[in-house]
Scaffold this motif. Sequence first.
Motif, PDB file in Angstrom:
ATOM      1  N   GLY A  50       0.803  -1.209   0.000  1.00  0.00           N
ATOM      2  CA  GLY A  50       0.000   0.000   0.000  1.00  0.00           C
ATOM      3  C   GLY A  50       0.837   1.260   0.000  1.00  0.00           C
ATOM      4  N   VAL A  51       0.194   2.348  -0.378  1.00  0.00           N
ATOM      5  CA  VAL A  51       0.792   3.677  -0.335  1.00  0.00           C
ATOM      6  C   VAL A  51       0.635   4.205   1.079  1.00  0.00           C
ATOM      7  CG1 VAL A  51       0.633   6.040  -1.212  1.00  0.00           C
ATOM      8  CG2 VAL A  51       0.255   4.102  -2.758  1.00  0.00           C
ATOM      9  N   SER A  52       1.725   4.456   1.762  1.00  0.00           N
ATOM     10  CA  SER A  52       1.695   4.899   3.145  1.00  0.00           C
ATOM     11  C   SER A  52       1.664   6.417   3.222  1.00  0.00           C
ATOM     12  CB  SER A  52       2.925   4.386   3.893  1.00  0.00           C
ATOM     13  OG  SER A  52       3.072   5.052   5.137  1.00  0.00           O
ATOM     14  N   ALA A  53       0.591   6.958   3.801  1.00  0.00           N
ATOM     15  CA  ALA A  53       0.518   8.411   4.002  1.00  0.00           C
ATOM     16  C   ALA A  53       1.638   8.897   4.908  1.00  0.00           C
ATOM     17  CB  ALA A  53      -0.842   8.784   4.582  1.00  0.00           C
ATOM     18  N   VAL A  79      -9.665   6.239   4.393  1.00  0.00           N
ATOM     19  CA  VAL A  79     -10.143   7.551   3.972  1.00  0.00           C
ATOM     20  C   VAL A  79      -9.409   8.678   4.687  1.00  0.00           C
ATOM     21  CG1 VAL A  79     -12.044   7.678   5.648  1.00  0.00           C
ATOM     22  CG2 VAL A  79     -12.221   8.918   3.490  1.00  0.00           C
ATOM     23  N   PHE A  80      -9.009   8.495   5.949  1.00  0.00           N
ATOM     24  CA  PHE A  80      -8.290   9.549   6.657  1.00  0.00           C
ATOM     25  C   PHE A  80      -6.887   9.721   6.079  1.00  0.00           C
ATOM     26  CE2 PHE A  80     -11.378   8.278  10.050  1.00  0.00           C
ATOM     27  CZ  PHE A  80     -12.117   9.445  10.014  1.00  0.00           C
ATOM     28  N   ALA A  81      -6.246   8.620   5.712  1.00  0.00           N
ATOM     29  CA  ALA A  81      -4.950   8.708   5.044  1.00  0.00           C
ATOM     30  C   ALA A  81      -5.093   9.440   3.714  1.00  0.00           C
ATOM     31  CB  ALA A  81      -4.369   7.315   4.826  1.00  0.00           C
ATOM     32  N   ALA A  82      -6.151   9.133   2.975  1.00  0.00           N
ATOM     33  CA  ALA A  82      -6.392   9.810   1.704  1.00  0.00           C
ATOM     34  C   ALA A  82      -6.605  11.307   1.895  1.00  0.00           C
ATOM     35  CB  ALA A  82      -7.596   9.193   1.007  1.00  0.00           C
ATOM     36  N   GLN A  83      -7.340  11.684   2.943  1.00  0.00           N
ATOM     37  CA  GLN A  83      -7.566  13.106   3.194  1.00  0.00           C
ATOM     38  C   GLN A  83      -6.258  13.813   3.530  1.00  0.00           C
ATOM     39  OE1 GLN A  83     -10.162  14.577   2.363  1.00  0.00           O
ATOM     40  NE2 GLN A  83     -12.070  13.649   3.074  1.00  0.00           N
ATOM     41  N   ALA A  84      -5.370  13.144   4.274  1.00  0.00           N
ATOM     42  CA  ALA A  84      -4.075  13.743   4.591  1.00  0.00           C
ATOM     43  C   ALA A  84      -3.247  13.963   3.323  1.00  0.00           C
ATOM     44  CB  ALA A  84      -3.314  12.855   5.575  1.00  0.00           C
ATOM     45  N   ILE A  85      -3.249  12.981   2.424  1.00  0.00           N
ATOM     46  CA  ILE A  85      -2.540  13.117   1.152  1.00  0.00           C
ATOM     47  C   ILE A  85      -3.159  14.247   0.333  1.00  0.00           C
ATOM     48  CG2 ILE A  85      -2.045  11.957  -1.040  1.00  0.00           C
ATOM     49  CD1 ILE A  85      -1.936   9.314   0.600  1.00  0.00           C
ATOM     50  N   CYS A  86      -4.479  14.273   0.317  1.00  0.00           N
ATOM     51  CA  CYS A  86      -5.229  15.292  -0.421  1.00  0.00           C
ATOM     52  C   CYS A  86      -4.833  16.700   0.031  1.00  0.00           C
ATOM     53  CB  CYS A  86      -6.718  15.049  -0.175  1.00  0.00           C
ATOM     54  SG  CYS A  86      -7.835  15.829  -1.326  1.00  0.00           S
ATOM     55  N   GLN A  87      -4.797  16.933   1.336  1.00  0.00           N
ATOM     56  CA  GLN A  87      -4.466  18.256   1.849  1.00  0.00           C
ATOM     57  C   GLN A  87      -3.018  18.624   1.556  1.00  0.00           C
ATOM     58  OE1 GLN A  87      -6.769  20.394   3.073  1.00  0.00           O
ATOM     59  NE2 GLN A  87      -5.091  21.851   2.844  1.00  0.00           N
ATOM     60  N   ALA A  88      -2.115  17.661   1.652  1.00  0.00           N
ATOM     61  CA  ALA A  88      -0.716  17.935   1.336  1.00  0.00           C
ATOM     62  C   ALA A  88      -0.564  18.362  -0.119  1.00  0.00           C
ATOM     63  CB  ALA A  88       0.135  16.696   1.616  1.00  0.00           C
TER      64      ALA A  88
END
Length: 248
Positions: A50-53, A79-88
Amino acid sequence: MPNLIKLLASNKNRPERLPQSRIVAQGDETEIYIYDAIVADDETAYWWGGVSAETLVPAIRDIKSGTVRLRINSPGGDVFAAQAICQAIRDTGAKVIAHVDGYAASAATVIATAADEVEISEGGFYMIHNAWTWAMGNASDLTATAALLSKIDGSLAAQYAKKSGMAVDDVRAAMDAETWYTAEEAVAAGLIDRVAAGKKAEASWNMSAYAKAPKVTPPEPEPPDPTATAEHRARQQQRISMLARLNR
């Protein structure tokens, strides 16, 4: 088996697997590859892939302006990991163009909403649905979990509605139905801006964790590693238990 664990386990040994994620910079353009399930931390990625946030987010934050090309081929994940990536990605200040090279499912579509433009390869899929989790406890615990899931779904629906121009209620209905959009359908819905000319979707995923996924033939599992120690097996079992608690 909780659904996130099933998703990770069923794709762990894909023979055509590319590196989980990578960032390639050339001049004022940077490509970010998200070619795996999305997980929160490096330990989960070690055991399940997996892609690690935990690793990817700091690397994204080193990007300053220019153009970011976000390449996505992912079955979803945390989904929380995705949101962290999204904001970055948003915080880079760059122009962001997302390319769905195969699948953008579940949490992967959240990352795509960070882009200014989104295109998808011919034959690709884009899937939205309601958030998952795994819970146990008394009635109060389960009620609180249900309330949290409802808030997550509302936040996701708002992101999709902002991108697509759809009414939030229409987005919620599509999420309720676990909607798999073909490339053309995603464009018609406004979730994707265009189909990439001459681009064919890349390798598919085992999506059997989802109720309405397109059918694919799962890869042959790799034989057990005879060198695995009892300690390794014990750590893996601990990881399974942790994922069960955090699954969403």
